[in-house]
Design an enzyme around this catalytic site. Sequence first.
Site, mmCIF file in Angstrom:
data_model
loop_
_atom_site.group_PDB
_atom_site.id
_atom_site.type_symbol
_atom_site.label_atom_id
_atom_site.label_comp_id
_atom_site.label_asym_id
_atom_site.label_seq_id
_atom_site.Cartn_x
_atom_site.Cartn_y
_atom_site.Cartn_z
ATOM 1 N N CYS A 114 -3.326 0.471 -33.374
ATOM 2 C CA CYS A 114 -4.513 0.886 -34.114
ATOM 3 C C CYS A 114 -5.737 0.940 -33.210
ATOM 4 O O CYS A 114 -6.741 0.259 -33.415
ATOM 5 C CB CYS A 114 -4.726 -0.035 -35.293
ATOM 6 S SG CYS A 114 -3.328 0.077 -36.400
ATOM 7 N N ARG A 119 -0.235 1.123 -18.411
ATOM 8 C CA ARG A 119 -0.736 1.784 -17.201
ATOM 9 C C ARG A 119 -1.482 3.102 -17.446
ATOM 10 O O ARG A 119 -2.536 3.325 -16.842
ATOM 11 C CB ARG A 119 0.389 2.012 -16.194
ATOM 12 C CG ARG A 119 0.862 0.734 -15.500
ATOM 13 C CD ARG A 119 1.908 1.049 -14.447
ATOM 14 N NE ARG A 119 1.455 2.101 -13.554
ATOM 15 C CZ ARG A 119 0.656 1.926 -12.521
ATOM 16 N NH1 ARG A 119 0.239 0.720 -12.225
ATOM 17 N NH2 ARG A 119 0.283 2.930 -11.785
ATOM 18 N N GLY A 170 5.647 -3.938 -3.848
ATOM 19 C CA GLY A 170 6.076 -4.106 -5.237
ATOM 20 C C GLY A 170 6.519 -2.752 -5.757
ATOM 21 O O GLY A 170 7.698 -2.432 -5.879
ATOM 22 N N GLY A 191 0.832 -1.192 0.000
ATOM 23 C CA GLY A 191 0.000 0.000 0.000
ATOM 24 C C GLY A 191 0.864 1.238 0.000
ATOM 25 O O GLY A 191 0.366 2.355 0.098
HETATM 26 C C1 LIG Z 1 0.067 -6.724 -5.786
HETATM 27 C C2 LIG Z 1 0.243 -7.132 -4.410
HETATM 28 C C3 LIG Z 1 1.206 -6.511 -3.619
HETATM 29 C C4 LIG Z 1 2.080 -5.367 -4.087
HETATM 30 O O1 LIG Z 1 1.390 -4.163 -4.208
HETATM 31 P P1 LIG Z 1 2.163 -2.799 -4.548
HETATM 32 O O2 LIG Z 1 1.134 -1.771 -4.636
HETATM 33 O O3 LIG Z 1 2.885 -2.999 -5.841
HETATM 34 O O4 LIG Z 1 3.156 -2.559 -3.475
HETATM 35 C C5 LIG Z 1 1.346 -6.993 -2.324
HETATM 36 N N1 LIG Z 1 0.582 -8.008 -1.854
HETATM 37 C C6 LIG Z 1 -0.341 -8.621 -2.604
HETATM 38 C C7 LIG Z 1 -1.145 -9.732 -2.029
HETATM 39 C C8 LIG Z 1 -0.555 -8.189 -3.898
HETATM 40 O O5 LIG Z 1 -1.514 -8.786 -4.631
#
Ligand SMILES: *Cc1c(COP(=O)(O)O)cnc(C)c1O
Length: 411
Positions: A328, A298, A261, A218
């Site tokens: 296209c 994105r 992530g 988050g």
């Molecule tokens: C996608 C995901 C994350 C990573 O989220 P970010 O916003 O990229 O930090 C973490 N835990 C779970 C279970 C996810 O599905």
Amino acid sequence: MENDTLLEIAKEFGSPVYVYDADTIINQYERLTNAFSSVNELRIHYAVKALSNISVLKLLKSLGSGLDTVSIQEVQLGLEAGFDPEQIIFTPNGVSFEEIEIAAKLGVQINIDNLSILESFGSKHPDVPVCIRINPHVMAGGNTNISVGHIDSKFGISIHQIPHIVRIVENTQMTINGIHMHTGSDILDVDVFLYASEILFEAAKNFKNLEFIDFGSGFKVPYKDGDIETNVEEFGEKLSERFNTFCEQYGKDLALAFEPGKFLVSEAGQFLASVNVVKQTTSTVFAQIDSGFNHFIRPMLYGSQHGIRNISNPKGRARFYSVVGYICETDTFANNRRISEIREGDILAFSNAGAYCFTMASNYNSRYRPAEILWYNGKAHLIRKRETFDDILKNQIEIELFDNAYAEALI
Ligand SMILES: *Cc1c(COP(=O)(O)O)cnc(C)c1O
């Protein structure tokens, strides 16, 4: 990274190309570990789906990270990169029971997010400890597609179903060794996160054999000027203190886990594309690049705003452009964006291209997926080759068609 370095990379490896700066990933990782230095044990499980290149996974492994995975293939990638199964947590949503069993057999930590699977799994494998994913129903997240903790979300077991979880655990004699939440991808407010954490602590009291509490992710990173970023340092201080108090009450030093992530890799990535055409219409100047949502979806999927710089002409007079692709279909990267003057052949650099960019790329319009470069130790390392026509044909099977005369005879 310097513009000249990026231009050299585009020249050497061609365009479009993804470039990741290892130092940025390392810095972000250290920021997070420093912010939580006062807890007994911190486990960071990098979310593979953000950027799954095996060399990036190896880099994270060298820092001490584990992995968060959402498919058995991501688990396999992690094992391929040299991670131990115990360093990998598997948090699937809506996958088959067999897939969960395969992951468990490989020895990875299973995280279960619905009651029916929990009951089936506990009945069949009571000796395999599992983590449970709780949905605390906290509304957070910047985009409805990526906010996953609210009441109608498909993710997690509702916090209101704790009594049912407890009954399944008692009936099956299974062990719950972790409790988890992942409330959304864009939490701006530390207090919202802490509020959700309180719900998780409350739930945790129901389980006596916990080893870790996983707060998911988050963490918000800035995409455009003026964007608010999660204040990781403030968050670390507040949550660590609260977590340590909880551990005292619980009577055991637990590990605190996260699964970032975006936070780890978003800002490390830049996407370089070359301008094919500058097209003036009655109201707009379009800059058309040699890419589209096949490589970088994105902006079209989430409306996310990625910074765009003209690294071939950084000192040029700024003008307003719509930056679009060659697909296209409408594939607009940015509308009415101020960028230093763009000429055909210039290289544009898109920022925040580390997370959910290459991993969402496709072969739409039968285009090749781009190359990936890791800038590591002052050198550009090719970590994925650009695809070739063989990749487009791979797995396609040509069948013999009837010749026309025969087909006509059949009619
Ligand atoms: C996608 C995901 C994350 C990573 O989220 P970010 O916003 O990229 O930090 C973490 N835990 C779970 C279970 C996810 O599905």
